[in-house]
Enzyme design. Sequence first.
Site, mmCIF file in Angstrom:
data_model
loop_
_atom_site.group_PDB
_atom_site.id
_atom_site.type_symbol
_atom_site.label_atom_id
_atom_site.label_comp_id
_atom_site.label_asym_id
_atom_site.label_seq_id
_atom_site.Cartn_x
_atom_site.Cartn_y
_atom_site.Cartn_z
ATOM 1 N N ALA A 1 0.813 -1.223 0.000
ATOM 2 C CA ALA A 1 0.000 0.000 0.000
ATOM 3 C C ALA A 1 0.839 1.263 0.000
ATOM 4 O O ALA A 1 0.341 2.342 -0.271
ATOM 5 C CB ALA A 1 -0.926 -0.005 1.207
ATOM 6 N N ARG B 1 10.243 7.171 -3.095
ATOM 7 C CA ARG B 1 11.596 7.299 -3.645
ATOM 8 C C ARG B 1 11.715 6.813 -5.087
ATOM 9 O O ARG B 1 12.719 7.051 -5.747
ATOM 10 C CB ARG B 1 12.591 6.548 -2.743
ATOM 11 C CG ARG B 1 12.896 7.285 -1.458
ATOM 12 C CD ARG B 1 13.623 6.415 -0.455
ATOM 13 N NE ARG B 1 12.727 5.456 0.192
ATOM 14 C CZ ARG B 1 13.147 4.479 1.003
ATOM 15 N NH1 ARG B 1 14.431 4.330 1.240
ATOM 16 N NH2 ARG B 1 12.266 3.655 1.556
ATOM 17 N N ASN C 1 13.614 0.254 -3.428
ATOM 18 C CA ASN C 1 13.053 1.521 -2.970
ATOM 19 C C ASN C 1 13.283 2.666 -3.940
ATOM 20 O O ASN C 1 12.652 3.701 -3.828
ATOM 21 C CB ASN C 1 13.607 1.884 -1.596
ATOM 22 C CG ASN C 1 13.192 0.865 -0.539
ATOM 23 O OD1 ASN C 1 12.013 0.708 -0.246
ATOM 24 N ND2 ASN C 1 14.149 0.132 -0.017
ATOM 25 N N ARG D 1 6.273 -8.601 -36.883
ATOM 26 C CA ARG D 1 5.290 -8.018 -35.954
ATOM 27 C C ARG D 1 4.254 -9.060 -35.529
ATOM 28 O O ARG D 1 4.204 -10.146 -36.076
ATOM 29 C CB ARG D 1 4.668 -6.795 -36.607
ATOM 30 C CG ARG D 1 5.694 -5.651 -36.733
ATOM 31 C CD ARG D 1 5.185 -4.533 -37.590
ATOM 32 N NE ARG D 1 3.885 -4.072 -37.128
ATOM 33 C CZ ARG D 1 3.023 -3.392 -37.883
ATOM 34 N NH1 ARG D 1 3.321 -3.116 -39.139
ATOM 35 N NH2 ARG D 1 1.871 -3.022 -37.388
ATOM 36 N N ASN E 1 8.174 -17.406 -53.813
ATOM 37 C CA ASN E 1 9.269 -16.452 -53.846
ATOM 38 C C ASN E 1 8.686 -15.041 -53.913
ATOM 39 O O ASN E 1 7.980 -14.707 -54.865
ATOM 40 C CB ASN E 1 10.164 -16.722 -55.056
ATOM 41 C CG ASN E 1 11.423 -15.890 -54.959
ATOM 42 O OD1 ASN E 1 12.383 -16.267 -54.291
ATOM 43 N ND2 ASN E 1 11.396 -14.720 -55.581
ATOM 44 N N ASN F 1 -2.383 -3.293 -47.833
ATOM 45 C CA ASN F 1 -3.471 -3.929 -47.077
ATOM 46 C C ASN F 1 -4.453 -2.933 -46.518
ATOM 47 O O ASN F 1 -5.491 -3.309 -46.006
ATOM 48 C CB ASN F 1 -2.884 -4.767 -45.931
ATOM 49 C CG ASN F 1 -1.996 -3.954 -45.004
ATOM 50 O OD1 ASN F 1 -1.436 -2.931 -45.404
ATOM 51 N ND2 ASN F 1 -1.880 -4.397 -43.773
ATOM 52 N N TYR F 2 -4.181 -1.652 -46.624
ATOM 53 C CA TYR F 2 -4.995 -0.649 -45.937
ATOM 54 C C TYR F 2 -5.529 0.343 -46.944
ATOM 55 O O TYR F 2 -4.770 0.949 -47.714
ATOM 56 C CB TYR F 2 -4.089 0.050 -44.909
ATOM 57 C CG TYR F 2 -4.791 1.018 -44.002
ATOM 58 C CD1 TYR F 2 -5.948 0.644 -43.311
ATOM 59 C CD2 TYR F 2 -4.297 2.304 -43.821
ATOM 60 C CE1 TYR F 2 -6.582 1.541 -42.467
ATOM 61 C CE2 TYR F 2 -4.918 3.202 -42.969
ATOM 62 C CZ TYR F 2 -6.065 2.822 -42.300
ATOM 63 O OH TYR F 2 -6.678 3.702 -41.457
ATOM 64 N N SER G 1 9.913 -8.658 -58.423
ATOM 65 C CA SER G 1 10.332 -7.531 -57.584
ATOM 66 C C SER G 1 9.448 -6.315 -57.798
ATOM 67 O O SER G 1 8.888 -6.115 -58.869
ATOM 68 C CB SER G 1 11.772 -7.152 -57.922
ATOM 69 O OG SER G 1 12.617 -8.222 -57.583
HETATM 70 C C1 UD1 Z 1 10.411 -1.966 6.684
HETATM 71 C C2 UD1 Z 1 10.606 -2.296 8.167
HETATM 72 C C3 UD1 Z 1 12.110 -2.427 8.448
HETATM 73 C C4 UD1 Z 1 12.731 -3.449 7.523
HETATM 74 C C5 UD1 Z 1 12.419 -3.105 6.060
HETATM 75 C C6 UD1 Z 1 12.851 -4.255 5.178
HETATM 76 C C7 UD1 Z 1 8.779 -1.203 9.314
HETATM 77 C C8 UD1 Z 1 8.385 -0.055 10.158
HETATM 78 N N1 UD1 Z 1 10.053 -1.255 8.970
HETATM 79 O O1 UD1 Z 1 10.985 -0.669 6.469
HETATM 80 O O2 UD1 Z 1 12.298 -2.825 9.801
HETATM 81 O O3 UD1 Z 1 14.117 -3.465 7.720
HETATM 82 O O4 UD1 Z 1 10.992 -2.957 5.870
HETATM 83 O O5 UD1 Z 1 12.671 -3.955 3.830
HETATM 84 O O6 UD1 Z 1 7.972 -2.046 9.019
HETATM 85 N N2 UD1 Z 1 3.360 -0.485 3.474
HETATM 86 C C9 UD1 Z 1 1.985 -0.522 3.498
HETATM 87 N N3 UD1 Z 1 1.323 0.416 4.236
HETATM 88 C C10 UD1 Z 1 1.952 1.371 4.957
HETATM 89 C C11 UD1 Z 1 3.366 1.399 4.924
HETATM 90 C C12 UD1 Z 1 4.046 0.463 4.172
HETATM 91 O O7 UD1 Z 1 1.351 -1.363 2.881
HETATM 92 O O8 UD1 Z 1 1.269 2.178 5.616
HETATM 93 C C13 UD1 Z 1 4.065 -1.481 2.670
HETATM 94 C C14 UD1 Z 1 4.932 -0.908 1.591
HETATM 95 O O9 UD1 Z 1 4.194 -0.764 0.377
HETATM 96 C C15 UD1 Z 1 6.039 -1.932 1.466
HETATM 97 C C16 UD1 Z 1 6.139 -2.515 2.861
HETATM 98 O O10 UD1 Z 1 4.919 -2.195 3.528
HETATM 99 O O11 UD1 Z 1 5.664 -2.958 0.562
HETATM 100 C C17 UD1 Z 1 7.319 -1.963 3.645
HETATM 101 O O12 UD1 Z 1 7.160 -0.568 3.770
HETATM 102 P P1 UD1 Z 1 8.381 0.433 3.591
HETATM 103 O O13 UD1 Z 1 7.880 1.823 3.787
HETATM 104 O O14 UD1 Z 1 9.124 0.130 2.348
HETATM 105 O O15 UD1 Z 1 9.229 0.029 4.891
HETATM 106 P P2 UD1 Z 1 10.760 0.215 5.116
HETATM 107 O O16 UD1 Z 1 11.047 1.625 5.478
HETATM 108 O O17 UD1 Z 1 11.514 -0.367 3.983
HETATM 109 CA CA CA Z 2 11.037 -1.101 1.791
#
Ligand code: UD1
Ligand code: CA
Length: 460
Positions: free
Chosen positions: A15, A20, A233, A339, A383, A392-393, A411
């Site tokens: 989610a 980044r 990330n 294609r 050949n 074709n169009y 040719s």
């Molecule tokens: C998280 C861990 C960290 C770990 C790292 C490994 C936490 C607080 N930290 O950090 O300890 O070392 O992963 O990769 O959990 N996500 C949601 N909803 C949210 C926030 C995040 O679904 O509200 C999902 C993100 O889409 C992602 C995953 O959770 O798939 C991890 O979130 P991210 O923000 O990347 O956590 P990190 O800072 O990498």
């Molecule tokens: Ca992450």
Amino acid sequence: MPSPTNSLHLVILAAGKGTRMKSQRPKVLHRLAGRTLIDHVLASASTLSPETITVVVGHQADQLRAALAPRPDVRLVVQEPQLGTGHALLMVEPVLETCSGTVVLLSGDVPLLRADTLRALVSHHRETGAALTVLTATLEDAAGYGRIVREGGRIVRIVEHRDASDEERRLTEFNSGIYAMDLAPLFDALRSIATSNSQGEYYLPDLVTIYRDRGLRVETVSVDSATEVRGVNSQAELAGMAALVRERRAVELMESGVTVVDPATLYADMDVEVGPDTVLHPFVTLEGRTRIGAGCEIRSGVRIKDTVIGDEVLVRDHSVVDSSSVADGALIGPFSHIRPDTEVGEQAHIGNFVELKKTKLGKGSKANHLAYLGDATIGTGVNVGAGTITCNYDGKKKHQTIIGDGAFIGSDTQLIAPVKVGEGAYVAAGSSITSDVPPKALAIARARQVNKDGWADGKE
Ligand code: UD1
Ligand code: CA
């Protein structure tokens, strides 16, 4: 009905914003070796035969919903707003509250995790009767990750990089963000996670402390290679990981008998298959569901996508083949463009600057130079001369050209579709064919030549 206690439920967190990445596309829909990040995760996780799979979506949920539509076994839960990983998992409560057993929690942005590692995580978790088992790895510099803090060898808490002291930041063991969890105490414990951290978020790793305070067992399992649990990330991390996968794919192909002339410049997607004794030259890109047979040669700069290629096929330099099929012994290129929806028959030859689209070319037929063949059905042993064009169009619609077995197209012929050239017929060079040519006939459709004798003498 409650499920058996040994049942397994997968939850994938996806989610987050992926800020980044600086992209309009959700992070987990970025592609790595031909598959989206989430598809990588689903592929290895599905080998555990989970009872349920739930993906937590939020940011750009609609795009994810569309991308996961072909997977009816995957349930989506929306987390809105995104208040942290602990909050994300709590969103799953309505779909799992009647279940028991183990939850394996994965991150949608950790694509290289192996199924064997997941199996080891789950068995350790079950054997020790833990409430929570954290998958960890070590890196000399684990900057960015949550660090595993141990006392007397046992995990006592996980501290996020941003919240860690200098001393804690020197810890090399980090949290992969992948866990096995017992469902029974889970949701109640998630509700007691607080937001007293630098980001004001609900941190899932706080479960470690909560469980320890409650006298529940927390375990860890370490993976040998940190690569496996690396998260994506940023675009740079995505490219770095793509390079790793590429290297791995090249090695796999070589181990199965493929000759890879320059592994560093082979770009072969995850699902690509190549038969033994096929030679792949430098800078070859094999995409999607491409399958190449045995004993083929794919020369430099060729790109082949979603195409099935038979045995002993030669694809010469800088050709593009997309969503088509090429039968045994065919020869393509250099500089051919095949294609979608084209079928190149056995031993057929497609030469330089020839473009084919939605065209069937029969066994042993040849179009060796500078031609456009679109919406055409071409028989065997035909050949097609240099410069032949199927017109074709008509500006509104596409029309078919049909050429019978053994026909000879001179040719610089234009075949103005819809039109048929019969079996064994001949078309004279430079013809504009507007009506059908009967079998065995010779069609000449060009202005008659006029020679003006001595014309040049009278010029001056
Ligand atoms: C998280 C861990 C960290 C770990 C790292 C490994 C936490 C607080 N930290 O950090 O300890 O070392 O992963 O990769 O959990 N996500 C949601 N909803 C949210 C926030 C995040 O679904 O509200 C999902 C993100 O889409 C992602 C995953 O959770 O798939 C991890 O979130 P991210 O923000 O990347 O956590 P990190 O800072 O990498
Ligand atoms: Ca992450």
